[in-house]
Design a protein around this motif. Structure first.
Motif, PDB file in Angstrom:
ATOM      1  N   MET A 187      12.213   2.851  -1.229  1.00 40.92           N
ATOM      2  CA  MET A 187      12.413   2.659  -2.662  1.00 40.92           C
ATOM      3  C   MET A 187      13.221   3.807  -3.232  1.00 40.92           C
TER       4      MET A 187
ATOM      5  N   HIS B 117       5.554   6.179  -7.623  1.00 41.66           N
ATOM      6  CA  HIS B 117       5.020   4.924  -7.066  1.00 41.66           C
ATOM      7  C   HIS B 117       4.088   5.176  -5.871  1.00 41.66           C
TER       8      HIS B 117
ATOM      9  N   ASP C 177       4.488  -4.739 -12.504  1.00 43.78           N
ATOM     10  CA  ASP C 177       4.511  -5.864 -11.560  1.00 43.78           C
ATOM     11  C   ASP C 177       3.638  -7.041 -12.016  1.00 43.78           C
TER      12      ASP C 177
ATOM     13  N   GLN D 211       5.493  -6.230   1.880  1.00 43.23           N
ATOM     14  CA  GLN D 211       5.533  -5.706   0.504  1.00 43.23           C
ATOM     15  C   GLN D 211       5.768  -6.844  -0.496  1.00 43.23           C
ATOM     16  N   ASP D 212       5.270  -6.664  -1.709  1.00 41.67           N
ATOM     17  CA  ASP D 212       5.542  -7.543  -2.852  1.00 41.67           C
ATOM     18  C   ASP D 212       5.273  -9.023  -2.557  1.00 41.67           C
TER      19      ASP D 212
ATOM     20  N   SER E 113      -0.318  -4.232 -11.325  1.00 39.02           N
ATOM     21  CA  SER E 113      -0.594  -2.974 -10.635  1.00 39.02           C
ATOM     22  C   SER E 113      -0.716  -1.888 -11.701  1.00 39.02           C
TER      23      SER E 113
ATOM     24  N   HIS F 252      10.225  -6.242 -12.184  1.00 37.02           N
ATOM     25  CA  HIS F 252       9.405  -7.102 -11.336  1.00 37.02           C
ATOM     26  C   HIS F 252       8.597  -7.973 -12.279  1.00 37.02           C
TER      27      HIS F 252
ATOM     28  N   TRP G 107       0.890  -1.473  -4.249  1.00 39.09           N
ATOM     29  CA  TRP G 107       2.078  -1.943  -4.967  1.00 39.09           C
ATOM     30  C   TRP G 107       1.867  -3.377  -5.453  1.00 39.09           C
ATOM     31  N   ALA G 108       2.949  -4.109  -5.641  1.00 37.57           N
ATOM     32  CA  ALA G 108       2.858  -5.380  -6.369  1.00 37.57           C
ATOM     33  C   ALA G 108       1.886  -6.374  -5.730  1.00 37.57           C
TER      34      ALA G 108
ATOM     35  N   ARG H  43       5.122   2.728 -15.946  1.00 43.13           N
ATOM     36  CA  ARG H  43       5.684   1.516 -16.540  1.00 43.13           C
ATOM     37  C   ARG H  43       4.682   0.754 -17.407  1.00 43.13           C
TER      38      ARG H  43
ATOM     39  N   HIS I 195       8.440  -5.718 -16.403  1.00 42.31           N
ATOM     40  CA  HIS I 195       8.026  -4.380 -16.846  1.00 42.31           C
ATOM     41  C   HIS I 195       9.211  -3.507 -17.259  1.00 42.31           C
TER      42      HIS I 195
HETATM   43  O1  FUB Z   1       5.115  -1.082  -8.341  1.00 44.01           O
HETATM   44  C1  FUB Z   1       5.545  -0.577  -7.106  1.00 44.01           C
HETATM   45  C2  FUB Z   1       6.799  -1.258  -6.649  1.00 44.01           C
HETATM   46  O2  FUB Z   1       7.832  -1.085  -7.613  1.00 44.01           O
HETATM   47  C3  FUB Z   1       6.692  -2.748  -6.501  1.00 44.01           C
HETATM   48  O3  FUB Z   1       6.028  -3.143  -5.357  1.00 44.01           O
HETATM   49  C4  FUB Z   1       8.134  -3.108  -6.561  1.00 44.01           C
HETATM   50  O4  FUB Z   1       8.377  -4.472  -6.726  1.00 44.01           O
HETATM   51  C5  FUB Z   1       8.589  -2.280  -7.737  1.00 44.01           C
HETATM   52  O5  FUB Z   1       8.252  -2.889  -8.947  1.00 44.01           O
END
Ligand code: FUB
Length: 451
Positions: free
Chosen positions: A1, A57, A31, A146-147, A48, A254, A94-95, A281, A269
């Protein structure tokens, strides 16, 4: 990221007191995953959580659930899942997304697996939409999960989509939601121009829309793009960008879409609440519209948001019985259901011994004021208990006798940035007549101009 640093945007900060965006102003959230569940008139948004003061993050540890019936007054149901409730994970909450499937509620989330450091897609379940959720493990067959986004089609087939680092995948899930059907696995990356992460699938007029945050070649911040298909797993036809960069953007974007009370709404967000801190966020909402060909009309984030009121107002509702699963604690007390009309799954009682207690966790973005209420019953007479909010102690507080549950108003309290523990306990030196039953604690957001 990649980290995108945005500047401090004073103009954005100034308008916050007169706007419906951001949606939640008492806690940092990201998210968003919006849903309406069967036989429930509420709109639910799962998010999240960004830790205040970290702007990072990597330190994300848990999730929240919010509900509303009017999109102005919201309930924050508190923490619904945390890293410490997931044995296999070590970091990066995360998301996530949520689903209702065969009578249960699911949180489909991602965290990094302990000892390996790779993202896995976890599955947690609850009997109620507000959680807390109990982890069941991670989905087999998903690498770099992820996500995640789960989409249940009209024929009840569950599909999983996930994406990270310029890739996006999809597959049908088996009925227990714990593994994918390997033969259905598709790599959607080449169909989704600019994709970076965060897929979300919804259906409109029989077509499948896959929206996602993307980078126009490697250029931050993320913009929102989408593609359309005749089948959930594609092939998707790339359609374009529907949310460009905007003032106060958080670097990432997201979100997801929902139809509630006849309106299509996009939740996403920004960094408006933190004044431009890219990894601290807040959830936003604006209407989503289509043109006559079914193309999404570009959304320009607005201060008015859903435009239903000058601002939203949130009440934090912490069910006493949730205990450790929601960041609290039940020490030598029991969860009972004998006195009826409790909310949630029951109430906490049997404060028999010194320091028996229940505690609940309230998470807030910055020092802020709330009206503090406790719903209790004390059927056999008044009870003397101590009530502690952070370092503020209501010593030997008298809960008047009440055979049924009622709310008692403690007035306005100030919560500190981050985690706030509320503890109700009994000390030995003052015996009580009643056997106190605690149903929930409520913290109603109070704005400076209402104080
Ligand atoms: O919130 C953490 C990470 O940032 C998410 O998994 C991504 O999609 C981005 O929004």
């Amino acid at each position: 990221m990649k980290i995108f640093i945005s500047v401090l945007i004073m103009s954005v900060m100034v308008v916050l007191s007169d706007a419906q965006n951001p949606v939640f102003t008492h806690v940092f959230t990201a998210d968003p995953s919006p849903h309406v569940w069967p036989n429930d008139d509420r709109l639910w948004v799962y998010t999240s959580h960004d830790e205040p003061g970290s702007n990072n993050h990597y330190g994300m540890t848990g999730y929240h659930a919010f509900s509303t019936t009017d999109m102005v007054h919201w309930t924050d149901h508190g923490r619904i899942l945390h890293l410490e409730n997931v044995e296999w994970a070590e970091s990066h909450a995360w998301a996530m997304d949520a689903a209702y499937y065969r009578g249960k509620y699911y949180l489909i989330y991602c965290m990094k697996e302990a000892g390996i450091g790779l993202f896995r897609t976890g599955v947690a379940r609850s009997d109620v939409p507000q959680g807390p959720f109990t982890d069941l493990g991670y989905i087999k067959g998903v690498e770099f999960g992820q996500d995640p986004a789960i989409f249940i089609d009209d024929d009840e087939t569950p599909y999983l989509f996930w994406g990270h680092d310029r890739k996006c995948f999809g597959a049908a899930l088996n009925d227990d939601l714990m593994s994918i059907k390997p033969e259905t696995y598709v790599d959607l990356t080449s169909q989704l121009k600019y994709v970076f992460e965060g897929p979300w699938v919804h259906k409109f007029k029989g077509k499948y829309y896959l929206s996602y945050p993307g980078l126009t070649p490697r250029k931050w911040p993320e913009k929102m793009f989408y593609g359309v298909a005749d089948q959930p797993l594609g092939p998707y036809e790339f359609k374009g960008c529907f949310m460009d960069d905007f003032e106060g953007q958080s670097g990432t974007n997201h979100g997801g879409t929902v139809t509630y009370k006849g309106k299509d709404i996009m939740f996403y967000h920004s960094a408006w609440l933190s004044g431009g801190l890219s990894e601290t966020r807040c959830v936003m909402a604006d209407y989503l519209n289509y043109d006559e060909k079914g193309n999404i009309i570009s959304i320009v984030p607005s201060k008015e948001g859903l435009g239903l009121a000058d601002r939203t107002k949130t009440t934090i509702l912490l069910e006493a019985e949730n205990g450790f699963a929601a960041g609290g604690d039940l020490y030598n007390v029991i969860v009972d259901t004998w006195i009826k009309d409790y909310s949630g799954k029951g109430y906490v009682t049997n404060f028999d011994n010194p320091y028996d207690h229940v505690s609940m966790l309230a998470q807030v973005a910055r020092p802020s004021k709330f009206r503090f209420k406790v719903r209790y019953a004390s059927p056999d007479g008044e009870s003397n208990h101590d009530v502690l909010i952070n370092s503020h102690l209501y010593r030997d507080f008298v809960f008047p006798a009440s055979k049924t549950f009622r709310e008692i108003d403690f007035g306005i309290v100030e919560l500190k940035e981050g985690d706030n523990l509320i503890r109700i306990f009994k000390r030995n030196w003052k015996p009580s007549k009643g056997d106190l039953a605690i149903d929930y604690v409520k913290l109603e957001q109070v704005f400076e101009d209402e104080d």
